[in-house]
Design a protein around this motif. Sequence first.
Motif, PDB file in Angstrom:
ATOM      1  N   SER A 108      52.157  -1.203 -51.560  1.00 54.51           N
ATOM      2  CA  SER A 108      51.769  -2.219 -52.365  1.00 54.51           C
ATOM      3  C   SER A 108      50.817  -1.923 -53.634  1.00 54.51           C
ATOM      4  O   SER A 108      49.954  -1.036 -53.413  1.00 54.51           O
ATOM      5  CB  SER A 108      51.410  -3.545 -51.679  1.00 54.51           C
ATOM      6  N   ARG A 109      50.952  -2.733 -54.659  1.00 58.19           N
ATOM      7  CA  ARG A 109      49.991  -2.695 -55.705  1.00 58.19           C
ATOM      8  C   ARG A 109      49.620  -3.954 -56.369  1.00 58.19           C
ATOM      9  O   ARG A 109      50.574  -4.802 -56.311  1.00 58.19           O
ATOM     10  CB  ARG A 109      50.571  -1.744 -56.805  1.00 58.19           C
ATOM     11  N   MET A 110      48.359  -4.169 -56.646  1.00 59.53           N
ATOM     12  CA  MET A 110      48.020  -5.361 -57.030  1.00 59.53           C
ATOM     13  C   MET A 110      47.070  -5.060 -58.479  1.00 59.53           C
ATOM     14  O   MET A 110      46.433  -4.012 -58.503  1.00 59.53           O
ATOM     15  CB  MET A 110      46.936  -6.243 -56.264  1.00 59.53           C
TER      16      MET A 110
ATOM     17  N   LYS B  84      43.551   6.660 -69.859  1.00 63.00           N
ATOM     18  CA  LYS B  84      43.357   7.330 -68.398  1.00 63.00           C
ATOM     19  C   LYS B  84      42.471   6.536 -67.519  1.00 63.00           C
ATOM     20  O   LYS B  84      41.677   5.356 -67.704  1.00 63.00           O
ATOM     21  CB  LYS B  84      42.432   8.451 -68.644  1.00 63.00           C
ATOM     22  N   ILE B  85      42.441   7.080 -66.067  1.00 61.79           N
ATOM     23  CA  ILE B  85      41.729   6.220 -65.141  1.00 61.79           C
ATOM     24  C   ILE B  85      40.423   6.662 -65.237  1.00 61.79           C
ATOM     25  O   ILE B  85      40.020   7.916 -65.337  1.00 61.79           O
ATOM     26  CB  ILE B  85      42.157   6.779 -63.709  1.00 61.79           C
TER      27      ILE B  85
ATOM     28  N   ILE C 104      41.884  -3.279 -63.304  1.00 64.41           N
ATOM     29  CA  ILE C 104      41.589  -2.834 -62.050  1.00 64.41           C
ATOM     30  C   ILE C 104      42.926  -2.849 -61.325  1.00 64.41           C
ATOM     31  O   ILE C 104      43.841  -3.763 -61.354  1.00 64.41           O
ATOM     32  CB  ILE C 104      40.657  -3.754 -60.969  1.00 64.41           C
ATOM     33  N   VAL C 105      43.167  -1.790 -60.692  1.00 67.98           N
ATOM     34  CA  VAL C 105      44.547  -1.590 -59.864  1.00 67.98           C
ATOM     35  C   VAL C 105      44.039  -1.140 -58.477  1.00 67.98           C
ATOM     36  O   VAL C 105      43.449  -0.212 -58.292  1.00 67.98           O
ATOM     37  CB  VAL C 105      45.499  -0.381 -60.552  1.00 67.98           C
ATOM     38  N   VAL C 106      44.722  -1.838 -57.531  1.00 64.51           N
ATOM     39  CA  VAL C 106      44.524  -1.873 -56.000  1.00 64.51           C
ATOM     40  C   VAL C 106      45.783  -1.454 -55.423  1.00 64.51           C
ATOM     41  O   VAL C 106      46.859  -2.104 -55.441  1.00 64.51           O
ATOM     42  CB  VAL C 106      44.015  -3.036 -55.359  1.00 64.51           C
ATOM     43  N   ASP C 107      45.665  -0.251 -55.084  1.00 60.00           N
ATOM     44  CA  ASP C 107      46.849   0.482 -54.418  1.00 60.00           C
ATOM     45  C   ASP C 107      46.675   0.557 -52.834  1.00 60.00           C
ATOM     46  O   ASP C 107      45.810   1.162 -52.195  1.00 60.00           O
ATOM     47  CB  ASP C 107      47.292   1.881 -54.755  1.00 60.00           C
ATOM     48  N   GLN C 108      47.721  -0.003 -51.812  1.00 62.42           N
ATOM     49  CA  GLN C 108      47.657   0.402 -50.787  1.00 62.42           C
ATOM     50  C   GLN C 108      48.645   1.510 -50.410  1.00 62.42           C
ATOM     51  O   GLN C 108      49.871   1.451 -50.895  1.00 62.42           O
ATOM     52  CB  GLN C 108      48.083  -0.726 -49.788  1.00 62.42           C
TER      53      GLN C 108
ATOM     54  N   ALA D 196      45.559   4.282 -46.474  1.00 64.22           N
ATOM     55  CA  ALA D 196      44.494   4.370 -47.627  1.00 64.22           C
ATOM     56  C   ALA D 196      44.803   3.205 -48.517  1.00 64.22           C
ATOM     57  O   ALA D 196      45.609   2.812 -48.896  1.00 64.22           O
ATOM     58  CB  ALA D 196      44.352   5.652 -48.117  1.00 64.22           C
ATOM     59  N   VAL D 197      43.385   2.875 -49.177  1.00 67.34           N
ATOM     60  CA  VAL D 197      43.250   1.783 -50.138  1.00 67.34           C
ATOM     61  C   VAL D 197      42.431   2.544 -51.229  1.00 67.34           C
ATOM     62  O   VAL D 197      41.237   2.875 -50.939  1.00 67.34           O
ATOM     63  CB  VAL D 197      42.408   0.565 -49.562  1.00 67.34           C
ATOM     64  N   ALA D 198      43.064   2.645 -52.287  1.00 68.66           N
ATOM     65  CA  ALA D 198      42.368   3.146 -53.493  1.00 68.66           C
ATOM     66  C   ALA D 198      42.385   2.109 -54.637  1.00 68.66           C
ATOM     67  O   ALA D 198      43.410   1.366 -54.719  1.00 68.66           O
ATOM     68  CB  ALA D 198      43.014   4.342 -54.043  1.00 68.66           C
ATOM     69  N   MET D 199      41.152   1.995 -55.341  1.00 65.67           N
ATOM     70  CA  MET D 199      41.038   1.208 -56.327  1.00 65.67           C
ATOM     71  C   MET D 199      40.841   2.056 -57.720  1.00 65.67           C
ATOM     72  O   MET D 199      39.981   2.869 -57.664  1.00 65.67           O
ATOM     73  CB  MET D 199      40.036   0.199 -56.369  1.00 65.67           C
ATOM     74  N   TYR D 200      41.390   1.636 -58.756  1.00 71.00           N
ATOM     75  CA  TYR D 200      41.280   2.256 -60.097  1.00 71.00           C
ATOM     76  C   TYR D 200      40.953   1.665 -61.139  1.00 71.00           C
ATOM     77  O   TYR D 200      41.406   0.373 -61.168  1.00 71.00           O
ATOM     78  CB  TYR D 200      42.586   2.802 -60.616  1.00 71.00           C
TER      79      TYR D 200
END
Length: 106
Positions: free
Chosen positions: A63-65, A98-99, A70-74, A88-92
């Motif tokens: 999933s992505r929010m 670019k990130i 801010i981008v939150v990926d599961q 994993a949960v990563a936030m960018y």
Amino acid sequence: MAGQLDAYNALDLERFLEHFVDDVPVLTFPGNEVMADRSGPAFRVKCQELFTANPGLHVKLVSRMVHGRIVVDQELVTGLSSGGVRSAVAMYEVGEEKIQRVWFVA
């Protein structure tokens, strides 16, 4: 961020790194502590080590929010040489091109 996960799954280090600023800080969340062995120039080294040690590495976006910059990926990570599967949960924080910053939820 388009193409970041494709490059990761292709184990294409140069194409993957094109999505990040050169001195990208990699932090833990919620503590905001710098992951010293993964930030800035060390990010390249860690990614190369990860790709080399895990030739079957693959991440699936569960999933992505997106909220502003801010981008939150599961994510579900498979193909680890240990045979394991990792959630994993990563936030960018995404800048113009670019990130700019990465957080991993501890």
